[in-house]
Design a protein around this motif. Structure first.
Motif, PDB file in Angstrom:
ATOM      1  N   GLU A   1       0.831  -1.202   0.000  1.00  0.00           N
ATOM      2  CA  GLU A   1       0.000   0.000   0.000  1.00  0.00           C
ATOM      3  C   GLU A   1       0.870   1.259   0.000  1.00  0.00           C
ATOM      4  OE1 GLU A   1      -3.442   2.256   2.681  1.00  0.00           O
ATOM      5  OE2 GLU A   1      -2.397   0.495   3.477  1.00  0.00           O
ATOM      6  N   LEU A   2       1.953   1.245   0.780  1.00  0.00           N
ATOM      7  CA  LEU A   2       2.870   2.385   0.795  1.00  0.00           C
ATOM      8  C   LEU A   2       3.473   2.627  -0.591  1.00  0.00           C
ATOM      9  CD1 LEU A   2       4.852   1.882   4.148  1.00  0.00           C
ATOM     10  CD2 LEU A   2       3.142   3.644   3.634  1.00  0.00           C
TER      11      LEU A   2
ATOM     12  N   PHE B   1       2.103   1.954  -3.539  1.00  0.00           N
ATOM     13  CA  PHE B   1       1.120   2.585  -4.421  1.00  0.00           C
ATOM     14  C   PHE B   1       0.900   4.054  -4.053  1.00  0.00           C
ATOM     15  CE2 PHE B   1      -0.125  -1.801  -5.588  1.00  0.00           C
ATOM     16  CZ  PHE B   1      -0.108  -1.637  -6.967  1.00  0.00           C
ATOM     17  N   ILE B   2       0.959   4.369  -2.762  1.00  0.00           N
ATOM     18  CA  ILE B   2       0.859   5.769  -2.344  1.00  0.00           C
ATOM     19  C   ILE B   2       2.019   6.573  -2.931  1.00  0.00           C
ATOM     20  CG2 ILE B   2       1.031   7.324  -0.348  1.00  0.00           C
ATOM     21  CD1 ILE B   2      -0.496   5.170   1.255  1.00  0.00           C
ATOM     22  N   PHE B   3       3.219   5.971  -2.902  1.00  0.00           N
ATOM     23  CA  PHE B   3       4.377   6.669  -3.479  1.00  0.00           C
ATOM     24  C   PHE B   3       4.225   6.824  -4.994  1.00  0.00           C
ATOM     25  CE2 PHE B   3       8.305   6.227  -5.858  1.00  0.00           C
ATOM     26  CZ  PHE B   3       8.919   7.425  -5.514  1.00  0.00           C
ATOM     27  N   LEU B   4       3.799   5.752  -5.694  1.00  0.00           N
ATOM     28  CA  LEU B   4       3.692   5.823  -7.153  1.00  0.00           C
ATOM     29  C   LEU B   4       2.749   6.936  -7.597  1.00  0.00           C
ATOM     30  CD1 LEU B   4       3.577   2.028  -8.156  1.00  0.00           C
ATOM     31  CD2 LEU B   4       5.519   3.597  -8.272  1.00  0.00           C
ATOM     32  N   ALA B   5       1.724   7.192  -6.798  1.00  0.00           N
ATOM     33  CA  ALA B   5       0.770   8.241  -7.158  1.00  0.00           C
ATOM     34  C   ALA B   5       1.419   9.622  -7.177  1.00  0.00           C
ATOM     35  CB  ALA B   5      -0.402   8.227  -6.180  1.00  0.00           C
TER      36      ALA B   5
ATOM     37  N   ALA C   1      12.667  10.898  -2.230  1.00  0.00           N
ATOM     38  CA  ALA C   1      13.612  11.765  -1.529  1.00  0.00           C
ATOM     39  C   ALA C   1      14.462  10.917  -0.580  1.00  0.00           C
ATOM     40  CB  ALA C   1      12.846  12.827  -0.743  1.00  0.00           C
ATOM     41  N   PRO C   2      15.676  11.379  -0.238  1.00  0.00           N
ATOM     42  CA  PRO C   2      16.552  10.585   0.636  1.00  0.00           C
ATOM     43  C   PRO C   2      15.881  10.161   1.937  1.00  0.00           C
ATOM     44  CG  PRO C   2      17.768  12.410  -0.320  1.00  0.00           C
ATOM     45  CD  PRO C   2      16.343  12.600  -0.721  1.00  0.00           C
ATOM     46  N   GLU C   3      15.055  11.022   2.514  1.00  0.00           N
ATOM     47  CA  GLU C   3      14.424  10.674   3.793  1.00  0.00           C
ATOM     48  C   GLU C   3      13.376   9.576   3.643  1.00  0.00           C
ATOM     49  OE1 GLU C   3      12.395  14.433   2.178  1.00  0.00           O
ATOM     50  OE2 GLU C   3      14.443  13.648   2.398  1.00  0.00           O
ATOM     51  N   GLU C   4      12.992   9.243   2.396  1.00  0.00           N
ATOM     52  CA  GLU C   4      12.005   8.181   2.170  1.00  0.00           C
ATOM     53  C   GLU C   4      12.649   6.813   1.969  1.00  0.00           C
ATOM     54  OE1 GLU C   4       8.343  10.200  -0.183  1.00  0.00           O
ATOM     55  OE2 GLU C   4      10.271  10.347  -1.217  1.00  0.00           O
ATOM     56  N   HIS C   5      13.962   6.750   1.911  1.00  0.00           N
ATOM     57  CA  HIS C   5      14.622   5.501   1.545  1.00  0.00           C
ATOM     58  C   HIS C   5      14.425   4.394   2.569  1.00  0.00           C
ATOM     59  CE1 HIS C   5      17.612   7.478  -1.506  1.00  0.00           C
ATOM     60  NE2 HIS C   5      16.349   7.648  -1.817  1.00  0.00           N
ATOM     61  N   GLY C   6      14.012   4.750   3.776  1.00  0.00           N
ATOM     62  CA  GLY C   6      13.869   3.731   4.810  1.00  0.00           C
ATOM     63  C   GLY C   6      12.450   3.292   5.079  1.00  0.00           C
ATOM     64  N   ILE C   7      11.512   3.586   4.169  1.00  0.00           N
ATOM     65  CA  ILE C   7      10.114   3.291   4.494  1.00  0.00           C
ATOM     66  C   ILE C   7       9.757   1.819   4.291  1.00  0.00           C
ATOM     67  CG2 ILE C   7       9.400   5.649   3.974  1.00  0.00           C
ATOM     68  CD1 ILE C   7       8.195   4.679   1.372  1.00  0.00           C
TER      69      ILE C   7
END
Length: 673
Positions: free
Chosen positions: A467-468, A470-474, A480-486
């Motif tokens: 789900e995360l 698909f949220i990002f793909l939208a 961003a660098p701070e998203e690399h650990g999600i």
């Protein structure tokens, strides 16, 4: 060892793979018409190589003249050797074998008189409608299209020489005509039929010679990553230009006079193209449509079996246990049912999927349309930059959008190559998730011939992260660098995929150095990226056994002292295209297995969104390890890849263990109904 010796060249390696495809056409144990099919695959692959890779090789050669020029020469030499091998297989093996079956492929030889009446009717009733005459000495020569067939005709007219180009209309009518006479089935190329009637086409001239030619053109689309407009419109514009790209190859027959060749090159500005003397016929990928197909000359049928029981709800079945559908051995119907139930069942609230290569008559796309019309929230991420599928993907995206499907288009600078789907079902006032994770496209056509793995799961630990994604793909942007650990469980390129694979290799290195059980077995389509290869070299030097099954490009150099002594590489080319990717880490007796969409190539790791996913069910782990071991033991369709990228036979007995057949029998016994 010098740095440059640590990596085989990617293009040489790929050509060696295509050479392995060619050798299947020479295999006496392969059914005769399947051998013809392998000739078509080889020819189609080579055409794409000239369209996609040759422009790159030339461009790099200009920048790195000292290092790339020898590669270009090696590429040309290897292709020439393979083309000679192609001709020998066709003329010395396949054509004589066809004649033993009373199938006569007329190949650069006189046409039997007994079938002339049939040819006469076919020429005047069918072919003549498409013939276009193009003067070579016209003030503005007509454009010769990409990979179309033409005939260069040299005439004597009114006491002087002149030249014409005739189109061979193989894009309008079948390439082959077949007819029977005296118990023999004759198969003819349509260009040979046209050749018979040149004296009628050029009524007041003497035909001095006729030569089949073909031009291949650069296929790259001119897309800027920063393009801010409607990307679908931009790609449609560029597709219209694709077949008008710069010429990368001119193919001509061996008897074309040098003076005519130079005239052709000068007229069409082909000085920058590779001019290649091939056989008398081109576009032999048309062997895909060889018109005579007696079943006894094909592979024996292997009907796909169902891997799901007769249940009222597929989603209820998924909720009970994870399971994997293995195509093409198992039926693809489970995947179609997943989307169909999502469209039909009233409790389904939301549907999300990625689409990379959409089937031309896609039942999945139609299910998404039905779901939207049934009031469900449907979101499809459609990758418009899937090479050679751009036009079809755009067509389906527009159709789905018109039906109410929310369409998310390509991310600038990235391709979305992940193959995932998520369905959210309303259950007791809450949403319950069901997902698909696949190593191959959601494409029912390719599922018939590609070996892939599709995981059906309801595990929250996987689906929360899906789900995360698909949220990002939208958001249609790079992370961003701070998203690399999600992501913690899924391995997603641009976020954590490369880092996590390196971590797992490091773990195997640690286990080996501390005397524990360690080992790595990986199955990929392509292995190119130097960081990952260097890590495998490090593992080998630390005592880790590394077994690789790599179908195509393989830049790793196995078996080199003090570098890769414990690395072995196999390549499997057989009835089906090996496509599924498996990553197995021994982990001191507690094996970790991942499947996924990602090869270890620069494009996959740095320029794409890819998803690799863990197999958490112990029974499925054992199933995959059994299959992987079968492939490693293959001695019939597998070859070793040597340190110079060459194919080395794995056994002198071609009737040894054939993994694709054994996997089919294993899965059928386990699941078949």
């Amino acid at each position: 060892m010098e740095l440059l010796q640590k990596w085989n060249d990617r293009d040489i390696s790929w050509l060696q793979f295509n050479g392995r495809v060619l050798e299947e056409a020479a295999g006496p144990e392969v059914p005769l018409l399947e051998r013809i099919n392998f000739l078509a695959i080889y020819s189609s692959n080579l055409d794409e190589f000239y369209r996609v890779r040759m422009p790159v090789i030339k461009a790099i050669g200009k920048l790195e003249a000292d290092t790339r020029l020898p590669v270009m020469e090696e590429v040309k030499e290897l292709i020439n050797r393979q083309q000679q091998r192609f001709g020998a297989i066709l003329q010395e093996q396949i054509i004589p074998a066809l004649r033993l079956e009373k199938i006569h492929l007329v190949y650069h030889e006189p046409i039997p008189e007994g079938i002339r009446a049939t040819l006469n009717a076919y020429f005047f009733d069918v072919l003549a409608a498409y013939i276009v005459l193009i003067p070579l000495d016209a003030e503005k020569p007509a454009f010769l299209e990409n990979n179309k067939l033409y005939m260069l005709v040299h005439l004597e007219q009114h006491g002087k020489g002149c030249n014409y180009i005739i189109n061979i209309p193989s894009d309008k009518v079948p390439r082959f005509l077949h007819t029977s006479c005296d118990g023999i089935t004759y198969v003819l190329f349509i260009e040979d039929i046209i050749r018979i009637y040149l004296d009628i086409i050029f009524k007041n001239a003497i035909v001095k010679g006729a030569y089949n030619i073909k031009i291949t053109r650069d296929a790259e689309l001119n897309l800027r990553d920063e393009y801010a407009g409607d990307i679908a419109v931009k790609i449609e514009e560029e597709i219209q230009k694709r077949d008008f790209g710069l010429a990368t190859r001119l193919l001509y027959p061996p008897d074309l006079p040098p003076a005519l060749l130079h005239t052709l090159i000068d007229t069409y500005g082909l000085q920058g193209a590779n001019t290649t003397s091939g056989g008398y016929y081109h576009n032999l990928k048309d062997f895909f449509s060889f018109p005579v197909k007696p079943p006894f000359l094909l592979y024996p049928p292997e009907p796909p079996f169902s891997m799901i029981p007769e249940v009222a709800s597929l989603f209820d079945h998924i909720a009970e246990n994870d399971f994997i559908v293995h195509t093409p051995y198992a039926s693809y119907d489970a995947v179609l049912r997943f989307f169909n139930e999502a469209a039909m069942r009233p409790e389904v609230a939301e549907v999300y999927t990625t689409m990379y290569r959409v089937a031309r008559d896609s039942r999945i796309a139609n299910a998404l349309i039905a779901a939207a019309r049934n009031g469900k929230k449907v979101t499809a991420f459609v990758e418009l930059k899937a090479r050679f599928d751009e036009e079809n993907n755009i067509r389906w995206a527009k159709t789905m959008k018109a039906a109410g499907v929310k369409i998310i288009y390509s991310i600038p600078g990235l391709k979305v190559h992940a193959k995932v789907a998520l369905v959210r079902v309303s259950h007791q006032g809450r949403l319950k998730d069901y997902g698909l994770f696949s190593t191959g496209n959601f494409n029912e056509s390719s599922a018939r011939v590609y070996t892939d793995y599709i995981l059906f799961t309801a595990r929250p630990v996987l689906l929360r992260e899906l789900e995360l994604l698909f949220i990002f793909l939208a958001k249609r942007r790079k992370p961003a660098p701070e998203e690399h650990g999600i992501f913690n469980t899924l391995l997603v390129a641009q976020f954590n995929l490369q880092r996590e694979f390196i971590h797992r290799i490091d773990t195997e290195i640690m286990h080996s150095r501390e005397g524990r059980k360690a080992g790595i077995t990986i199955k990929l389509n392509n292995l190119e990226e130097e960081v990952m290869i260097a890590k495998l070299y490090e593992a080998s030097c630390a005592g880790v056994t590394v077994n690789l099954i790599v179908r195509g490009i393989c830049r790793i150099v196995p078996g080199v002292e003090n570098l890769s002594e414990r690395i072995k590489v196999k390549r499997i080319v057989d009835r089906y295209l090996e496509h599924g990717r498996i990553f197995l880490f021994e982990n001191n007796g507690d094996p970790q297995i991942f499947l996924g969409s990602a090869d270890w190539m620069n494009r996959n790791l740095y320029r794409r969104i890819e998803v690799c996913f863990p197999i958490l069910d112990p029974a499925l782990k054992n199933e995959l390890m059994t299959i992987l071991q079968m492939q490693w033991e293959d001695t019939a369709a597998a070859v070793w890849i040597g340190e110079d990228a060459r194919n080395i036979p794995s056994s002198g007995n071609k009737n040894d263990f054939r993994s694709q057949r054994e996997i089919y029998l294993y899965l059928k016994e386990k699941y078949g109904k």
